[in-house]
Design a protein around this motif. Structure first.
Motif, PDB file in Angstrom:
ATOM      1  N   VAL A 174      -6.387   6.548  -5.957  1.00 55.42           N
ATOM      2  CA  VAL A 174      -5.676   6.170  -6.810  1.00 55.42           C
ATOM      3  C   VAL A 174      -4.384   5.236  -6.596  1.00 55.42           C
ATOM      4  O   VAL A 174      -3.953   4.519  -7.205  1.00 55.42           O
ATOM      5  N   GLN A 175      -3.893   5.429  -5.326  1.00 62.17           N
ATOM      6  CA  GLN A 175      -2.702   4.522  -4.740  1.00 62.17           C
ATOM      7  C   GLN A 175      -3.289   3.121  -4.403  1.00 62.17           C
ATOM      8  O   GLN A 175      -2.607   2.183  -4.699  1.00 62.17           O
ATOM      9  N   ALA A 176      -4.323   3.041  -4.167  1.00 60.95           N
ATOM     10  CA  ALA A 176      -5.059   1.462  -3.827  1.00 60.95           C
ATOM     11  C   ALA A 176      -5.107   0.946  -5.259  1.00 60.95           C
ATOM     12  O   ALA A 176      -4.885  -0.450  -5.350  1.00 60.95           O
ATOM     13  N   VAL A 177      -5.565   1.669  -6.202  1.00 61.09           N
ATOM     14  CA  VAL A 177      -5.638   1.183  -7.832  1.00 61.09           C
ATOM     15  C   VAL A 177      -4.174   0.846  -8.324  1.00 61.09           C
ATOM     16  O   VAL A 177      -4.067  -0.456  -8.526  1.00 61.09           O
ATOM     17  N   ARG A 178      -3.297   1.518  -7.983  1.00 59.29           N
ATOM     18  CA  ARG A 178      -1.733   1.438  -8.538  1.00 59.29           C
ATOM     19  C   ARG A 178      -1.346  -0.144  -7.891  1.00 59.29           C
ATOM     20  O   ARG A 178      -0.424  -0.535  -8.497  1.00 59.29           O
ATOM     21  N   ALA A 179      -1.638  -0.193  -6.716  1.00 61.53           N
ATOM     22  CA  ALA A 179      -0.971  -1.469  -6.009  1.00 61.53           C
ATOM     23  C   ALA A 179      -1.393  -2.725  -6.544  1.00 61.53           C
ATOM     24  O   ALA A 179      -0.740  -3.650  -6.274  1.00 61.53           O
ATOM     25  N   ASP A 180      -2.632  -2.713  -7.497  1.00 67.33           N
ATOM     26  CA  ASP A 180      -2.968  -3.829  -8.172  1.00 67.33           C
ATOM     27  C   ASP A 180      -2.246  -4.169  -9.459  1.00 67.33           C
ATOM     28  O   ASP A 180      -2.378  -5.050  -9.949  1.00 67.33           O
ATOM     29  N   PHE A 181      -1.299  -3.031  -9.774  1.00 70.39           N
ATOM     30  CA  PHE A 181      -0.711  -3.158 -11.342  1.00 70.39           C
ATOM     31  C   PHE A 181       0.930  -3.324 -10.904  1.00 70.39           C
ATOM     32  O   PHE A 181       1.745  -2.406 -10.656  1.00 70.39           O
ATOM     33  N   PRO A 182       1.567  -4.498 -10.845  1.00 70.20           N
ATOM     34  CA  PRO A 182       2.778  -5.088 -10.555  1.00 70.20           C
ATOM     35  C   PRO A 182       3.792  -4.156 -11.195  1.00 70.20           C
ATOM     36  O   PRO A 182       4.910  -3.575 -10.772  1.00 70.20           O
ATOM     37  N   ILE A 183       3.503  -3.862 -12.543  1.00 73.23           N
ATOM     38  CA  ILE A 183       4.553  -3.062 -13.337  1.00 73.23           C
ATOM     39  C   ILE A 183       4.936  -1.852 -13.049  1.00 73.23           C
ATOM     40  O   ILE A 183       6.044  -1.162 -13.414  1.00 73.23           O
ATOM     41  N   LEU A 184       3.745  -1.080 -12.386  1.00 76.11           N
ATOM     42  CA  LEU A 184       4.206   0.204 -11.851  1.00 76.11           C
ATOM     43  C   LEU A 184       5.079   0.356 -10.816  1.00 76.11           C
ATOM     44  O   LEU A 184       5.489   1.867 -10.665  1.00 76.11           O
ATOM     45  N   ALA A 185       5.674  -0.784 -10.227  1.00 75.82           N
ATOM     46  CA  ALA A 185       6.725  -0.664  -9.349  1.00 75.82           C
ATOM     47  C   ALA A 185       8.112  -0.502  -9.875  1.00 75.82           C
ATOM     48  O   ALA A 185       9.068  -0.491  -9.023  1.00 75.82           O
ATOM     49  N   ARG A 186       8.071  -0.978 -11.342  1.00 77.88           N
ATOM     50  CA  ARG A 186       9.573  -1.127 -11.861  1.00 77.88           C
ATOM     51  C   ARG A 186      10.123   0.455 -11.978  1.00 77.88           C
ATOM     52  O   ARG A 186       9.521   1.336 -11.892  1.00 77.88           O
ATOM     53  N   GLN A 187      11.322   0.332 -12.403  1.00 78.66           N
ATOM     54  CA  GLN A 187      12.047   1.693 -13.075  1.00 78.66           C
ATOM     55  C   GLN A 187      12.327   1.525 -14.287  1.00 78.66           C
ATOM     56  O   GLN A 187      12.502   0.404 -15.113  1.00 78.66           O
ATOM     57  N   VAL A 188      12.613   2.355 -14.949  1.00 75.87           N
ATOM     58  CA  VAL A 188      12.968   2.647 -16.513  1.00 75.87           C
ATOM     59  C   VAL A 188      14.414   3.642 -16.217  1.00 75.87           C
ATOM     60  O   VAL A 188      14.136   4.714 -16.013  1.00 75.87           O
ATOM     61  N   ASN A 189      15.389   3.340 -16.879  1.00 81.56           N
ATOM     62  CA  ASN A 189      16.769   3.945 -16.929  1.00 81.56           C
ATOM     63  C   ASN A 189      17.015   4.651 -15.561  1.00 81.56           C
ATOM     64  O   ASN A 189      17.178   5.920 -15.477  1.00 81.56           O
ATOM     65  N   GLY A 190      16.886   4.027 -14.443  1.00 78.28           N
ATOM     66  CA  GLY A 190      17.398   4.318 -13.189  1.00 78.28           C
ATOM     67  C   GLY A 190      16.149   5.263 -12.657  1.00 78.28           C
ATOM     68  O   GLY A 190      16.174   5.683 -11.564  1.00 78.28           O
TER      69      GLY A 190
END
Length: 419
Positions: free
Chosen positions: A10-26
């Motif tokens: 799943v971590q290799a999959v997540r690396a393909d999705f740029p938005i998953l690296a952002r933060q929301v409300n800190g």
């Protein structure tokens, strides 16, 4: 709680999705709203940008190089989508803007004046749906029945969130012209086993449509194995862009259906007296289509195929089992829908005591956890289970058990805030 899901990176999959690296409300983004729309991998974003940068032109009209390349890309995407769902030919895939438009396209084919008896509908005829449906698989049939005088009937739901098939033979009968059911519920997570219903419908001469909006993105789907006549699905829930979806139909049925919209590209000949129409699928794709969106959907299909639909489905089943166990530790939390992983997908709706789902959703958002709160365009389901709305967490190929843990911690905070 901790857990590992073997044989799935799943971590290799997540690396393909740029938005998953952002933060929301800190806080790190925890995206648990994939039933509403999925996030997009870099491969899809790159395909969209490349199309606009290298071959932006209209399709099926030009003889110049850009037009030819755009047409090849558009039709190539159709072929890949057709292969993804096991269609016999690419011509069985009609591009629409979403599942809702696809279902409305099919509803438009029925009328009292239809030349083909399979699409002739009037007083005394019946359409069968279920209490589990998304509004987009209720309203088109209600409107059609109002126009034609036909009767709308439906399957009820059991207490554990399954279709009640106890009166199947009486409900689907010689008056039935169409059965239109959801394949996987967007609110309950239920995966409907449709073989028995399909067999009964075809026995009495009825057509069958499946709303596959929540199944095509999440599990292997083969239209030939399902044995249905139509399915509808949408690109933005399967890692593709918004504004693109599809109606798949058996070709001979598409051939018999009237056009949905009139305009450019869907014609064979036009005179001031009358017109003749192109063959499917062009007959149903009037005007400039969603070209780049189709290219993006083709890239999404390639991406999902590379990860593997069986692996994605198993990952979500494992996540659902983990989440059901984790949510069971939260006092006063009631899961609405199947309590076991058998016959369910990675969508879980719940009520938390007397706290309104909107308040639950707000507390979770403060912690960076993005869930859905409301009736999820499925008000009859909420009414059936005696709740005004639910909080819904929906998982996908990039969801982790750590994210489920973050949701549970946020739910505990919601309980403390609201007492």
């Amino acid at each position: 709680m901790t857990a590992t899901l073997p044989m799935y990176d799943v971590q290799a999959v997540r690396a393909d999705f740029p938005i998953l690296a952002r933060q929301v409300n800190g806080a790190p983004l925890v995206y648990l709203d994939s039933a509403a729309t999925s996030q997009k991998p870099r491969q899809v974003l790159d395909a969209l940008r490349e199309h606009y940068e290298q071959r932006n032109a209209n399709v099926s009209r030009s003889v110049h190089a850009l037009g030819t390349e755009a047409t090849e890309a558009y039709e190539g995407a159709r072929a890949r989508v057709a292969a993804f769902i096991g269609a016999a030919t690419a011509e069985e895939v009609v591009f629409t803007k979403n599942s809702t438009e696809a279902i409305n396209l099919l509803a438009h084919a029925f009328s009292e004046r239809s030349i083909d008896p399979r699409f002739r509908l009037g007083p005394g005829d019946e359409i069968v749906i279920s209490e589990m449906e998304h509004h987009s698989n209720i309203l088109p049939w209600q409107l059609l029945c109002e126009r034609t005088g036909a009767t709308l009937r439906w399957f009820g739901l059991t207490d554990d969130g399954r279709l009640d098939e106890s009166d199947l033979d009486a409900l689907v009968n010689e008056r039935t012209k169409l059965v239109s059911l959801v394949h996987v519920s967007n609110i309950l997570g239920t995966v409907n086993e449709t073989a028995r219903i399909v067999a009964r419908a075809h026995q009495v001469g009825a057509l069958v449509m499946l709303d596959a909006s929540q199944s095509v993105p999440h599990l292997p789907v083969s239209v030939s194995e399902l044995g249905v006549d139509f399915i509808a699905f949408t690109g933005h829930k399967m890692c593709g862009p918004t504004g693109i979806g599809a109606l798949w139909g058996r070709y001979e049925l598409l051939l018999a259906m009237p056009p949905f919209l009139g305009g450019g590209s869907m014609i064979e000949t036009v005179t001031m007296q009358r017109s003749t129409y192109a063959l499917p699928p062009m007959k149903f794709e009037a005007g400039t289509p969603p070209i780049a969106e189709a290219v993006g959907l083709g890239a999404a299909v390639d991406y999902l195929s590379a990860v593997g639909m069986e692996a994605i489905h198993q990952h979500e089943v494992d996540l659902a089992g983990y989440a059901l166990g984790a949510l069971a530790t939260v006092p006063d939390l009631r899961v609405i829908g199947p309590q076991k992983t058998e016959g369910r997908g990675g969508t879980i709706s719940f009520a938390l005591g007397d706290i309104h789902p909107h308040d639950v959703g707000q507390i979770l958002d403060n912690e960076g956890v993005e869930v859905r709160a409301g009736h999820h365009c499925a008000r009859p389901v909420c009414a059936r289970y005696g709740v005004p709305a639910t909080t819904r967490a929906s998982f996908y190929l990039y969801t982790t058990t750590d994210e489920i843990d973050a949701m549970v911690r946020a739910l505990e905070k919601a309980r403390k805030v609201f007492g």
